[in-house]
Write a protein that holds these residues in place. Structure first.
Motif: not given
Lengths: 458, 329
Positions: A399-426
């Motif tokens: 969902a987020a990627k398609s919003l970024i694609e349509e310029k309804l959101a920017t990538a900076a508003q989301f976690p970095d999907f390439e590197t994040e592993d589903g865990f917040r830092n301690p």
């Protein structure tokens, strides 16, 4: 690294299951929704806002979805509605999809592609209890109590009641609600035992060894129940703490922001079957909700007054504008007249509030184990596998990627999907200073003075 | 003979008001006293209301309730406005999609907004009438059969006596579960919630009708029965020509009782099961706990009472129309 193995295999199988024909590029490729008429349920609480905003601002319609929004009587009715298909999706307690998938209570596979908000709850005690607590609370220079107030101040009161043989009753909204765990966390951090569950023995009252007896009351009825004297305090979401202040029947003593800064609160729950049967619809619903959450937090909460106006309509939360505005617009009123700035009391989007982190799910699982709802030890792997079954960042990402694609959101508003592993830092900001690392649930459970430890079974 | 007397003779039943003592005493009895009663009630209400402090503010007096009637009316207007806009947007969206995707069959979906107070009233009325008519369809044939046969009466009576006093709130969970289990069509004709309310209403308002019909049928004048025997009327003709006309007053008394029960049951059922209607309106307002809530609930109470009264009068008028016994009131 063996711990993330289950994730990788799961993610792969899930990608197949959701039929990543979506592999999003543009809206055209996303495809029209398979199911256009949807019914969503909610409980009258301010944190249902993303659903109301997505409807009122036309975000659902932008996705070609025609959504009916229905208030539900209580959390049980709401969950049953989603399970039996009367509701297509709902505003849920974070613990509900997890407990349902695990089989604590009604067993059903519920997933969440979208986390709805951070914080937003408070613990309120009746006027009489507040008067008894007050002498135990240190004062600021201006005579107001120092916050955060710890349960240490409540402990002598509970002990007095215990000595007199009177049960000290408190209300929370559901056995697997965030409120139950927050209230328990706060009480236990102050040395008050909130009681264990023993489902394997058929005891699901959660009052074994308890100093304070916790029981279920639906959120909108909390103030009335407190007023009637059935309970001495409760933990609930807004506007039901501020309502107590307005009605002059109780005093909120602590917010969950102070118990655990930026704790995950509600989620949007759907059945796994729904997500598999209607993949485009699922992604489109998530898109609409992400846009609503962005709108709610835009320009430093600039849209909040408008949101409060919408929420005060009788078909949504329906409480008075002033009551809802008190907490939604960045303040919180404790004792009458003691209004303090809590800009992050309700967070809908910033700090990646909407991303369904596995670590958020695992925290709830650790608390379920701590209080006996999970009656036996489980390996760390088990926690991670269950979290990955319920929390679905894959759908969120689509969902987020398609919003970024349509310029309804920017990538900076989301976690970095390439590197994040589903865990917040301690996470460090707990009222008792204990650090939570989602990758080591068993080690975390060991850290508490009050609570079941590994190997312990009631 | 002037025209007045002609008309007067034509409508011999109609009495023209005579400007004498009886006219005034009638006027006082029929108009002045009820008005005085209502005024006294309003006065007492507003005086008492000011002295009751609830945690939601003062108890609403007549003025506050009137204000909420206006607010509810405004809400209704606004909602209709939104509904129009909703359909316009939808048509536009459908047209765009057809332009892009010619195979698409455009479909108009019903308005998804919240039903207004007026909508809730209509929903409640439709539900109560459907439940009541279903009960009529079951109760009258059943009542006649029982009334005709003493043996059957003895057999069924205990069951009726046991079910008659059961509260709708006891039936509701059972009805809800059975409906969800048996009514599983993917594209249902009517909503499950409607069916739940309807069946609960039927179950509760069945009994007064069955009993009254049975009593009415059993108590038919022996002479009439004998006439039927002499003429050797077949069973169905007997029911049609003798039993039904003779027991109409009792049947209608039962129906009136039942409709009253049905209306009370419906509000409770809607409240408990969160089924759309006036009961849900009351419950939602109670849950909202806003400063207007009590006044809105009071407005609903007045509407519920008024509708209950009109339903009863309606049944009475119907009864007078079809029955030979014009003395009922």
């Amino acid at each position: 690294m063996t711990w993330n193995k289950p994730f990788k295999t799961l993610a792969a199988s899930l990608a197949l299951a959701v039929g990543f024909s979506i592999s999003p590029a543009t809206a055209e490729e996303l495809g029209y929704p398979e199911k256009e008429e949807l019914t969503f349920g909610f409980i009258k609480l301010t944190d249902m806002a993303p659903i109301a905003i997505a409807y009122e601002k036309g975000y659902f319609e932008d996705e070609g979805l025609y959504v009916t929004i229905e208030a539900q009587a209580n959390w049980k009715v709401l969950l049953d509605g989603v399970i039996d298909g009367r509701l297509d999706g709902a505003h849920m307690l974070a613990g509900q999809p997890i407990a349902a998938t695990m089989g604590f209570g009604t067993k059903a596979e519920i997933i969440t592609p979208f986390s709805m908000d951070l914080n937003g709850n408070g613990i309120t005690v009746s006027n009489a209890i507040w008067e008894e607590m007050k002498p135990n609370i240190p004062k600021q220079a201006d005579g107001k109590p120092v916050h955060p107030i710890k349960a240490d101040a409540l402990k002598p009161v509970v002990e007095k009641y215990k000595d007199e043989g009177k049960p000290f009753n408190m209300g929370m909204v559901f056995p697997v609600s965030t409120h139950n765990y927050e209230l328990r966390y706060w009480l236990a951090a102050g040395g008050i035992h909130p009681g264990y569950y023993a489902p394997h023995k058929g005891d699901i009252s959660g009052q074994i060894d308890a100093d304070a007896l916790l029981s279920v009351t639906p959120p909108p009825q909390m103030p009335a129940t407190l007023e009637a004297g059935t309970i001495y305090g409760y933990c609930v979401g807004e506007p039901w703490n501020q309502q107590a202040v307005f009605k002059g029947i109780g005093v909120p003593v602590v917010t969950d922001y102070e118990i655990w800064k930026d704790n995950p609160e509600k989620v949007f729950g759907i059945t796994k079957e729904f997500a598999e049967k209607y993949p485009n619809t699922t992604v489109r619903v998530t898109r609409a909700l992400i846009r609503a959450a962005m709108w709610l937090d835009e320009n430093n909460n600039a849209n909040r007054p408008e949101a409060v106006k919408i929420l005060s309509q009788s078909n949504y939360v329906g409480a008075d504008y002033d009551v809802i505005a008190n907490s939604m617009t960045g303040t919180f009123e404790y004792e009458k007249g003691d209004k303090r700035e809590v800009p992050d009391f309700n967070v809908f989007f910033r700090y990646n509030a909407t991303y369904p982190y596995y670590s958020d799910a695992i925290w709830y699982l650790t608390q379920m184990r701590r209080w006996g709802q999970i009656s036996e030890d489980k390996p760390d792997e088990w926690y991670k596998e269950l979290a990955a079954k319920v929390y679905r960042p894959d759908i969120y990402q689509a969902a987020a990627k398609s919003l970024i694609e349509e310029k309804l959101a920017t990538a900076a508003q989301f976690p970095d999907f390439e590197t994040e592993d589903g865990f917040r830092n301690p996470q460090t900001h707990f009222i008792d200073g204990i650090v939570y690392n989602g990758k080591e649930p068993n080690a975390y459970i060991e850290k508490f003075d009050i609570g079941l430890k590994s190997g312990q079974k009631l | 003979m002037n025209t007045t007397t002609v008309i007067a003779t034509k409508f011999s039943g109609l009495k023209l008001p005579q400007l004498d003592g009886t006219f005034f005493s009638n006027a006082i009895r029929l108009v002045a006293l009820p008005v005085a009663g209502i005024l006294a009630f309003l006065l007492l209400w507003s005086a008492t209301a000011q002295n009751i402090d609830t945690s939601l503010g003062k108890f609403p007096g007549p003025a506050a309730v009137m204000e909420q009637f206006n607010a509810l009316h405004d809400e209704h207007q606004r909602s209709r406005e939104k509904e129009r806009a909703f359909y316009e947007r939808q048509e536009k969206r459908n047209a765009e999609r057809v332009a892009k995707d010619p195979n698409y069959q455009p479909k108009i979906r019903a308005y998804t907004g919240k039903e207004t107070f007026l909508d809730q009233i209509i929903t409640s009325l439709v539900t109560v009438m459907s439940g009541f008519l279903l009960a009529v369809a079951i109760a009258i044939p059943l009542g006649i059969t029982i009334g005709l046969s003493q043996a059957l009466n003895n057999a069924i009576n205990p069951i009726i006596q046991i079910f008659k006093p059961v509260s709708p709130l006891a039936w509701l969970p059972l009805v809800t579960m059975v409906v969800s289990a048996l009514y599983t069509s993917p594209d249902p004709l009517v909503a499950k919630s409607f069916l739940n309310s309807l069946i609960t209403v039927t179950l509760c308002c069945l009994w007064p009708m069955v009993i009254n019909t049975a009593v009415g049928v059993a108590g038919i004048d022996k002479d009439l029965v004998n006439v039927s025997k002499v003429l050797r009327l077949p069973a169905l003709r007997h029911v049609q020509k003798i039993v039904l006309p003779a027991s109409v007053p009792m049947i209608f008394t039962g129906m009136r009782l039942s409709l009253g029960v049905a209306w009370m049951v419906l509000i409770a059922a809607e409240m408990l099961a969160q089924n759309p209607g006036l009961g849900k309106f009351v419950w939602d307002e109670f849950q909202n706990g806003s400063s207007d809530s009590l006044a809105r609930i009071m407005a609903a109470v007045l509407v519920i009472g008024l509708i209950g009264f009109l339903l009863d009068r309606g049944m009475l008028a119907l009864q007078k129309l079809v029955s030979w016994d014009k003395t009922a009131n």
